[in-house]
Design an enzyme around this catalytic site. Structure first.
Site, PDB file in Angstrom:
ATOM      1  N   CYS A 137      -1.469   0.884   7.239  1.00 46.38           N
ATOM      2  CA  CYS A 137      -2.900   0.593   7.362  1.00 46.38           C
ATOM      3  C   CYS A 137      -3.298  -0.674   6.605  1.00 46.38           C
ATOM      4  CB  CYS A 137      -3.744   1.767   6.868  1.00 46.38           C
ATOM      5  SG  CYS A 137      -3.576   3.272   7.853  1.00 46.38           S
ATOM      6  N   ARG A 138      -3.442  -0.555   5.301  1.00 46.33           N
ATOM      7  CA  ARG A 138      -4.010  -1.642   4.496  1.00 46.33           C
ATOM      8  C   ARG A 138      -3.094  -2.844   4.336  1.00 46.33           C
ATOM      9  NH1 ARG A 138      -5.332   1.836  -0.641  1.00 46.33           N
ATOM     10  NH2 ARG A 138      -3.340   2.689   0.029  1.00 46.33           N
ATOM     11  N   SER A 139      -1.848  -2.618   3.901  1.00 48.56           N
ATOM     12  CA  SER A 139      -0.979  -3.775   3.638  1.00 48.56           C
ATOM     13  C   SER A 139      -0.572  -4.513   4.916  1.00 48.56           C
ATOM     14  CB  SER A 139       0.235  -3.390   2.784  1.00 48.56           C
ATOM     15  OG  SER A 139       1.032  -2.409   3.393  1.00 48.56           O
ATOM     16  N   CYS A 155       0.861  -1.186   0.000  1.00 47.01           N
ATOM     17  CA  CYS A 155       0.000   0.000   0.000  1.00 47.01           C
ATOM     18  C   CYS A 155       0.898   1.237   0.000  1.00 47.01           C
ATOM     19  CB  CYS A 155      -0.990  -0.022   1.165  1.00 47.01           C
ATOM     20  SG  CYS A 155      -0.295   0.249   2.808  1.00 47.01           S
ATOM     21  N   ASP A 166      -8.434   3.641   1.518  1.00 45.92           N
ATOM     22  CA  ASP A 166      -7.359   3.872   2.489  1.00 45.92           C
ATOM     23  C   ASP A 166      -7.961   4.424   3.778  1.00 45.92           C
ATOM     24  OD1 ASP A 166      -5.115   4.531   3.937  1.00 45.92           O
ATOM     25  OD2 ASP A 166      -4.049   5.388   2.216  1.00 45.92           O
ATOM     26  N   ASN A 177       2.392   1.618   4.258  1.00 44.80           N
ATOM     27  CA  ASN A 177       2.634   0.350   4.969  1.00 44.80           C
ATOM     28  C   ASN A 177       2.311   0.464   6.459  1.00 44.80           C
ATOM     29  OD1 ASN A 177       5.362  -1.915   5.674  1.00 44.80           O
ATOM     30  ND2 ASN A 177       3.310  -2.444   5.017  1.00 44.80           N
TER      31      ASN A 177
END
Length: 162
Positions: free
Chosen positions: A13-15, A8, A127, A11
Site C-alpha cells: 500500500c504505502r511504500s 512500510c 495504513d 509493501n
C-alpha cells in the site's frame, strides 16, 4: 547514484505508492538517471505480489505507473545499498532500526516519512490497508515526496553539480 528506499509493513500500500509517486516525480524533473528508488516491507506476507488494488486504482487515476512493482521484504544489505531509508510509520522505523542494528541508531539515513511534513502534526502515514483511505495517503505521499526531492537536491545534488 543516489538511492531511496521506502518501507512500510507489507509493501503493498504505502511504500509502493511512495515508490511510484517518487519515480513519477523523478521523471518529471529529469532525474531518473540520478536517483533510484525502491520499496520494501518489514513483513513477508505479500512477497512477490503487486501493489494493493486500492493503491493501483489510485495510481491509475493520477496517471502514475507502477509497472513491474512487486512486494519484497527489507534485507540487511539494504542498509549499505540505500542513501535514504524512509519509513512510513513508527513501527516500521523501529523494525528497520532493529534489523540494521546499532549502526542505524540515530543515523539520519533512516527516518520517518512524516518528518518531511512537520506541519501535518502526524507521526505516521495512515495504513490504507486498514483505513481504506487511499486518497488521504496519496495526498501525503505526493507532498512528502516533493519535500524529499528538495532535501536530496539540497543535501546531495547541489554538491555534485547536478
Amino acid at each position: 547514484m543516489i538511492s531511496v528506499l521506502f518501507v512500510c509493513l507489507g509493501n503493498i500500500c504505502r511504500s509502493p505508492m511512495a515508490e511510484a509517486v517518487f519515480k513519477h516525480q523523478l521523471l518529471e524533473q529529469g532525474l531518473e538517471g540520478v536517483i533510484t528508488v525502491d520499496s520494501a516491507g518489514t513483513g513477508d506476507w505479500h512477497i512477490g505480489k503487486q501493489p494493493h488494488e486500492g493503491t493501483r486504482s489510485l495510481l491509475d487515476q493520477y496517471g502514475v505507473s507502477y509497472e513491474g512493482m512487486r512486494a519484497r521484504q527489507v534485507r540487511l544489505t539494504d542498509y549499505n545499498e540505500f542513501d535514504y531509508i524512509v519509513c512510513m510509520d513508527s513501527n516500521n522505523e523501529r523494525d528497520v532500526r532493529q534489523l540494521f542494528g546499532s549502526k542505524s541508531d540515530g543515523n539520519a539515513k533512516v527516518f520517518k516519512f512524516m518528518s518531511l511534513l512537520p506541519e501535518k502534526k502526524c507521526d505516521d502515514v495512515p495504513d490504507p490497508y486498514y483505513t481504506g483511505n487511499f486518497e488521504e495517503v496519496y495526498q501525503l505521499v505526493e507532498q512528502g515526496c516533493k519535500r524529499l526531492m528538495a532535501r536530496i537536491q539540497e543535501e546531495q545534488l547541489s554538491r555534485e553539480g547536478v
